[in-house]
Enzyme design. Sequence first.
Site, PDB file in Angstrom:
ATOM      1  N   GLY A 129       0.607  -1.431  -0.457  1.00 33.67           N
ATOM      2  CA  GLY A 129       0.290   0.099  -0.177  1.00 33.67           C
ATOM      3  C   GLY A 129       0.427   1.016  -0.179  1.00 33.67           C
ATOM      4  N   GLU A 246      17.067  -5.554  -3.980  1.00 30.11           N
ATOM      5  CA  GLU A 246      17.159  -6.374  -5.593  1.00 30.11           C
ATOM      6  C   GLU A 246      18.760  -6.279  -5.467  1.00 30.11           C
ATOM      7  OE1 GLU A 246      16.002  -6.994  -8.372  1.00 30.11           O
ATOM      8  OE2 GLU A 246      16.844  -4.714  -9.174  1.00 30.11           O
TER       9      GLU A 246
HETATM   10  C1  LIG Z   1      -0.059  -3.482 -12.924  1.00 32.93           C
HETATM   11  C2  LIG Z   1      -0.279  -2.086 -11.698  1.00 32.93           C
HETATM   12  C3  LIG Z   1       0.449  -2.609 -10.528  1.00 32.93           C
HETATM   13  C4  LIG Z   1       0.417  -1.531  -9.408  1.00 32.93           C
HETATM   14  N1  LIG Z   1       1.133  -2.294  -8.096  1.00 32.93           N
HETATM   15  C5  LIG Z   1       1.061  -1.834  -7.192  1.00 32.93           C
HETATM   16  C6  LIG Z   1       1.728  -2.217  -6.105  1.00 32.93           C
HETATM   17  O1  LIG Z   1       0.607  -3.202  -5.476  1.00 32.93           O
HETATM   18  N2  LIG Z   1       0.954  -1.072  -5.154  1.00 32.93           N
HETATM   19  C7  LIG Z   1       1.694   0.041  -5.081  1.00 32.93           C
HETATM   20  O2  LIG Z   1       1.965   0.978  -4.087  1.00 32.93           O
HETATM   21  N3  LIG Z   1       1.418   0.658  -6.492  1.00 32.93           N
HETATM   22  C8  LIG Z   1       1.122  -0.272  -8.013  1.00 32.93           C
HETATM   23  N4  LIG Z   1       1.243   0.564  -9.026  1.00 32.93           N
HETATM   24  C9  LIG Z   1       1.344   2.452  -9.145  1.00 32.93           C
HETATM   25  C10 LIG Z   1       2.456   1.795  -9.959  1.00 32.93           C
HETATM   26  O3  LIG Z   1       3.101   2.413  -9.245  1.00 32.93           O
HETATM   27  C11 LIG Z   1       2.558   3.814 -10.625  1.00 32.93           C
HETATM   28  O4  LIG Z   1       1.289   3.916 -11.497  1.00 32.93           O
HETATM   29  C12 LIG Z   1       3.444   4.728 -10.915  1.00 32.93           C
HETATM   30  O5  LIG Z   1       4.629   5.149  -9.884  1.00 32.93           O
HETATM   31  C13 LIG Z   1       3.068   5.533 -11.474  1.00 32.93           C
HETATM   32  O6  LIG Z   1       1.786   6.715 -10.890  1.00 32.93           O
HETATM   33  P1  LIG Z   1       0.737   7.482 -11.699  1.00 32.93           P
HETATM   34  O7  LIG Z   1       0.364   6.016 -11.714  1.00 32.93           O
HETATM   35  O8  LIG Z   1       0.274   8.119 -10.122  1.00 32.93           O
HETATM   36  O9  LIG Z   1       1.302   8.008 -12.387  1.00 32.93           O
HETATM   37  P2  LIG Z   1       1.702   9.551 -12.548  1.00 32.93           P
HETATM   38  O10 LIG Z   1       2.882   9.631 -11.401  1.00 32.93           O
HETATM   39  O11 LIG Z   1       0.515  10.242 -12.811  1.00 32.93           O
HETATM   40  O12 LIG Z   1       2.353   8.872 -13.717  1.00 32.93           O
HETATM   41  C14 LIG Z   1       1.579   9.805 -15.188  1.00 32.93           C
HETATM   42  C15 LIG Z   1       2.847  10.586 -16.130  1.00 32.93           C
HETATM   43  O13 LIG Z   1       3.502  11.181 -16.139  1.00 32.93           O
HETATM   44  C16 LIG Z   1       4.638  11.189 -16.062  1.00 32.93           C
HETATM   45  N5  LIG Z   1       5.464  11.330 -15.012  1.00 32.93           N
HETATM   46  C17 LIG Z   1       4.884  12.077 -13.494  1.00 32.93           C
HETATM   47  N6  LIG Z   1       6.252  12.295 -12.641  1.00 32.93           N
HETATM   48  C18 LIG Z   1       7.114  12.246 -13.743  1.00 32.93           C
HETATM   49  C19 LIG Z   1       8.624  13.079 -13.945  1.00 32.93           C
HETATM   50  N7  LIG Z   1       9.404  13.743 -13.145  1.00 32.93           N
HETATM   51  N8  LIG Z   1       9.158  13.369 -14.683  1.00 32.93           N
HETATM   52  C20 LIG Z   1       8.234  13.180 -16.001  1.00 32.93           C
HETATM   53  N9  LIG Z   1       7.256  12.188 -16.457  1.00 32.93           N
HETATM   54  C21 LIG Z   1       6.416  12.040 -15.430  1.00 32.93           C
HETATM   55  C22 LIG Z   1       4.577   9.575 -16.006  1.00 32.93           C
HETATM   56  O14 LIG Z   1       5.539   8.825 -16.816  1.00 32.93           O
HETATM   57  C23 LIG Z   1       3.516   9.583 -16.583  1.00 32.93           C
HETATM   58  O15 LIG Z   1       3.638   9.252 -18.154  1.00 32.93           O
HETATM   59  C24 LIG Z   1       1.279  -0.348 -10.019  1.00 32.93           C
HETATM   60  C25 LIG Z   1       0.598  -0.346 -11.463  1.00 32.93           C
HETATM   61  C26 LIG Z   1      -0.051  -1.045 -12.583  1.00 32.93           C
HETATM   62  C27 LIG Z   1       0.355  -0.218 -13.634  1.00 32.93           C
END
Ligand SMILES: Cc1cc2nc3c(=O)[nH]c(=O)nc-3n(C[C@H](O)[C@H](O)[C@H](O)COP(=O)(O)OP(=O)(O)OC[C@H]3O[C@@H](n4cnc5c(N)ncnc54)[C@H](O)[C@@H]3O)c2cc1C
Lengths: 395, 318
Positions: A129, A246
């Site tokens: 989480g 890792e």
């Molecule tokens: C299949 C799957 C499983 C997952 N499982 C888990 C889990 O078990 N537990 C958990 O906690 N999370 C989990 N996640 C979450 C995952 O870690 C996040 O989706 C990821 O970190 C991206 O965050 P966001 O979705 O909020 O996208 P955002 O951060 O909103 O990103 C949107 C876009 O903006 C871009 N962006 C954002 N910041 C920057 C920057 N500084 N510079 C350039 N570009 C940027 C990103 O690259 C992306 O294209 C999972 C995600 C997926 C897809």
Amino acid sequence: MDLRYTDSELAFREELRAWLREVLPSVPPEPHRNDWEGRRAWDTGWQRMLFDAGYAGINWPKEFGGRGATPTEHLIFLEETERMRAPYVGMNFVGLLHAGPTLIAEATDEQKAYHLPGILKGEHVWCQGFSEPGAGSDLASLRCRAFRDGDDYVISGSKIWTSFGHTADYCEMLVRTDPDAPKHKGITWLILPMKAAGIDIRPLRTMEGSTEFCEVYFDEVRVPVKNRVGDENDGWRVTMVTLAFERGTAFVSEMLQSMELVRDLTDLAKKVTRHGSTAWEDAGLRRDLAHLSGELDALWALTKRNISEAQRKGLVGAGGNVFKVAYTDLRQKLGDISMRLLDRASLSLDDMSGLPTGKHVKGRIHALSIGIAAGTSQVQKNIVSERVLGLPKDR
Amino acid sequence: MDFWPTDDQLALQEGVRSFCQGRFPFDTLHEIEAANGRIERSAWKDIADMGVFSLRNDGFGVSDAALVFEELGRALVPGPLVATYLAATHLSEAGAASGDTIVGLSEVAEPVTVIEHADDLDVLLLLDSSGLRRMAPDALPTDKVERPVEPLTPLRVAHAVTAGGELVLSGDAARALRLEGTLLTAAMQVGVAFASIDLAVEYAKGREQFGRPIGQFQAVKHMCADMLTRAEVARSAMYAAAVNLEGKGEDDAEHTVRVAKMLAGDAAIFCGKTGIQVHGGMGFTWEVNAQRYWKRATVLDTHFGNSDDHADAIAAAM
Ligand SMILES: Cc1cc2nc3c(=O)[nH]c(=O)nc-3n(C[C@H](O)[C@H](O)[C@H](O)COP(=O)(O)OP(=O)(O)OC[C@H]3O[C@@H](n4cnc5c(N)ncnc54)[C@H](O)[C@@H]3O)c2cc1C
């Protein structure tokens, strides 16, 4: 540099193979992907078999119940289990590879004594989480709030993308305990029992239609202070400690699956005809597949370099950072090539007309998530350019 | 030379766009999806009443049709739109222009022949190298595809493509139908590409991370700019093909149509994929519409020859 395995590594491989040959026939067939109870039983049942045979926590130190294997042995373990089609780590992933290592590094003796055996024996499933609706790439801006009330923390807020949240027993959870401190300094790492009162878990559908991740809502959920790992407000550091665990092995099973996909696609290309000749007779397709196959070989070599570096220095360097960017790219290319090859057979998630096409279609969708989960490709590239290459930060 | 849509064409396009927004908002698409992609007769009638299937009979040209189909693609309007248009235009199929008859078109293909929207069709057209055959929709033995990649496009797979039906077009006439179908599919692909861009750009302006809209990060800007670059290039090829097919150009119409289909197919898939990436985790969910463009792009690429087929044909003529 030497790519040959040592005698003891070969002996380890032989022993493992013999064991797999003996036990795999007794493993029941894999349950349907949305049969969560069945999948839990299957994943944890396999974990129990590993435990009984002394393979659980392969990379965990011996003193905490693991096998204390070297990174190379870990690689061999992943390679053999994948090749022999043993069950994958599945929903034991967070416990074995994330929460467990964090507990080993940071938890109290009492916490370790209770939780580590639960993970190793497949008795407890963990989820992660961390992410929130407003905190994805910018994880440290998380806002899920925990107030101290006597011997409890009282949590309100929400988490999202919690993979396996609806089947897990425990959650490694990051909460905001000091909203006034700089964002990295007010976070605390908690062990959350998923059965606690006030938790509302709502499965989210992926674009493939599977319900593997969830939204989790917290309405004044009470968690005892003794479930805290590390100090209050020191949760960011606790989280980062795990990353050091890792050892370059994270994508080994995935890589082996990709190699199999390329092989299978090649076989399909030799069978499927288009305009009177087999797809394999198409030089363009052959060349694309050859590029992919070569890139996979190179990424496999990179994996071995990373693992060796970790073995030597305890940490993976630049190679670990570039791996995911390269791998994401490769998988997305593979997906699009498979689609062009399968043409209209790429329009179904299941096999079509007796051709083994479903896994390529699902693989093509899965490839889209690799560039997002666990740090998006854009964020990975920021890390490569800033932390590895030392370019000035844009934040 | 004046290679820019006329005011009338822009007005036509605008009219279709606002019709689609009103008649096929996302909520409606989600309902159709929940109903396994079944076509509602009244909705089909509304599309016909917009004049979509009767464009050519009403005096509009191929390039007008291309502009209209670009909008239908943009709005992800489901159903065998191109097929019904072609039946009304090239076969004068009774009821096609008025929306009373839903006509599907399938190509006999390798490795599989699939029939889209089979359960809603009144007439099935089967296209192969010998021409176009017309038959009852249940004339071929088929199996239902349980989990189509795009739920808005339900499928049946034919396990044997038997001869039968009535040959209604062959030779040049069949080629002309195929060419126009290819062009209009390219037009829909261009629409899909632009719609993914719009959705991604809107998201990039609103979503904040690190205390600023993600659109402020160059990485995100460049993803959006890359999408637009591919889409505008493809759109140019598609408009050129439409104009050439209409007889108002100097290039071989078939060549320009192939270029359009190849580039529009690649652009739609690229924009679909990149649009998902801009949305981060949200992009990978069912709820968010970014994935719907990627899925439609996948389906359209397989219509009238995929991008590789056209590349092969272009190379063969070089
Ligand atoms: C299949 C799957 C499983 C997952 N499982 C888990 C889990 O078990 N537990 C958990 O906690 N999370 C989990 N996640 C979450 C995952 O870690 C996040 O989706 C990821 O970190 C991206 O965050 P966001 O979705 O909020 O996208 P955002 O951060 O909103 O990103 C949107 C876009 O903006 C871009 N962006 C954002 N910041 C920057 C920057 N500084 N510079 C350039 N570009 C940027 C990103 O690259 C992306 O294209 C999972 C995600 C997926 C897809």
